[in-house]
Design a protein around this motif. Structure first.
Motif, short mmCIF file in Angstrom:
data_model
loop_
_atom_site.label_atom_id
_atom_site.label_comp_id
_atom_site.label_asym_id
_atom_site.label_seq_id
_atom_site.Cartn_x
_atom_site.Cartn_y
_atom_site.Cartn_z
N GLN A 1 -4.83 0.16 -11.54
CA GLN A 1 -4.31 0.67 -10.81
C GLN A 1 -4.72 1.99 -10.07
OE1 GLN A 1 -0.54 -0.67 -10.63
NE2 GLN A 1 -0.55 0.97 -8.45
N LEU A 2 -5.33 3.20 -10.73
CA LEU A 2 -6.14 3.71 -10.09
C LEU A 2 -6.86 3.70 -9.07
CD1 LEU A 2 -6.75 6.52 -13.10
CD2 LEU A 2 -4.93 6.89 -11.00
N VAL B 1 0.09 6.97 -2.03
CA VAL B 1 0.01 6.86 -3.64
C VAL B 1 1.65 8.30 -4.01
CG1 VAL B 1 -1.06 7.74 -5.49
CG2 VAL B 1 -1.57 7.06 -3.54
N SER B 2 2.90 7.70 -4.96
CA SER B 2 3.28 7.99 -6.01
C SER B 2 3.09 9.30 -6.06
CB SER B 2 4.65 7.17 -6.01
OG SER B 2 3.78 7.10 -7.44
N HIS C 1 -5.09 0.93 -16.93
CA HIS C 1 -4.65 2.05 -15.61
C HIS C 1 -5.70 2.16 -14.91
CE1 HIS C 1 -1.85 3.50 -18.14
NE2 HIS C 1 -2.55 3.11 -19.10
N ASP D 1 -5.00 2.41 -5.98
CA ASP D 1 -4.41 3.66 -5.35
C ASP D 1 -5.40 4.36 -4.54
OD1 ASP D 1 -1.55 2.67 -6.51
OD2 ASP D 1 -1.66 4.16 -7.82
N TYR D 2 -7.04 4.75 -5.92
CA TYR D 2 -7.21 5.59 -4.76
C TYR D 2 -8.77 5.18 -3.71
CZ TYR D 2 -4.46 8.89 -7.15
OH TYR D 2 -2.76 9.97 -6.98
N LYS E 1 -0.38 10.34 -12.86
CA LYS E 1 -1.93 9.39 -13.41
C LYS E 1 -2.87 9.67 -13.07
CE LYS E 1 -1.42 5.10 -14.47
NZ LYS E 1 -1.18 3.03 -14.38
N ARG F 1 3.93 10.11 -9.15
CA ARG F 1 3.94 9.59 -9.59
C ARG F 1 2.31 8.77 -10.66
NH1 ARG F 1 6.15 4.32 -13.99
NH2 ARG F 1 5.75 4.89 -15.81
N GLY F 2 2.20 8.25 -9.36
CA GLY F 2 0.67 7.79 -9.18
C GLY F 2 -0.34 9.50 -9.78
N LYS G 1 -4.89 13.32 -1.88
CA LYS G 1 -3.72 11.90 -2.02
C LYS G 1 -3.06 11.68 -0.59
CE LYS G 1 0.79 12.19 -3.74
NZ LYS G 1 1.03 11.90 -2.57
#
Length: 178
Positions: free
Chosen positions: A25-26, A150-151, A22, A29-30, A157, A153-154, A143
């Motif tokens: 992935q974060l 980023v989606s 997790h 994404d960020y 999350k 969903r992301g 975001k």
């Protein structure tokens, strides 16, 4: 030197924990530095406001608890805290203890807001609603800085795992295992 190489080989052989997946992935994404600053402020404010709103939902009066004076310790926030800590405990026990410390601090301030409301100040739910809205807008604006986008969903999350994700940076800096 050989000892460090052996540790790396052992770490590579172990399967990754769900929390590490997790966090990776974060981290993918960020990445934007300005967004990281927004998150460092926005995630704790969001968490505080959400807890405050859940705390303010009227809880049914239970005669047994009222009779013994325990009714002041039980509200919907108690159940929310229990569920959140249980989820974080399953992912990363040490980080969940850190979140619990912050929840204690948040709870103190929510109770202080209740006292202010009782003395004629603004309603706690109103303050928490404004904080929640502002933090959500700030996090959503952050975001949009990310490339690629980023989606949704992301983003959810991030809202769910944000508190332990922020703490994991602190734990890494202090070289504490999580």
């Amino acid at each position: 030197m050989a000892n460090k190489r052996k540790k790396r080989e052992t770490a590579a052989a172990l399967p990754k924990r769900a929390v590490d997946i997790h966090f990776e992935q974060l981290a993918q994404d960020y990445r934007h530095p300005a967004n990281r600053v927004i998150q460092a402020i926005g995630i704790p404010v969001f968490s505080f406001a959400l807890l405050g709103l859940v705390w303010m939902i009227p809880f049914p009066e239970i005669a047994f608890l009222t009779k013994h004076g325990y009714d002041i310790f039980l509200n919907w926030g108690s159940f929310f805290i229990a569920a959140m800590i249980y989820y974080y405990l399953r992912l990363a026990p040490t980080l969940s203890y850190g979140v619990l410390l912050f929840i204690g601090i948040f709870s103190f301030f929510i109770v202080q807001l209740e006292y202010i409301e009782k003395d004629g100040g603004p309603a706690v739910w109103l303050i928490c609603s404004i904080l929640l809205l502002v933090s959500l807008l700030a996090l959503y604006a952050g975001k949009t800085l990310e490339k690629p986008s980023v989606s949704l969903r992301g983003f959810f999350k991030l809202l769910l795992l944000g508190p332990i994700w922020l703490l994991h940076f602190l734990f890494k800096k202090l070289q504490l295992p999580y």
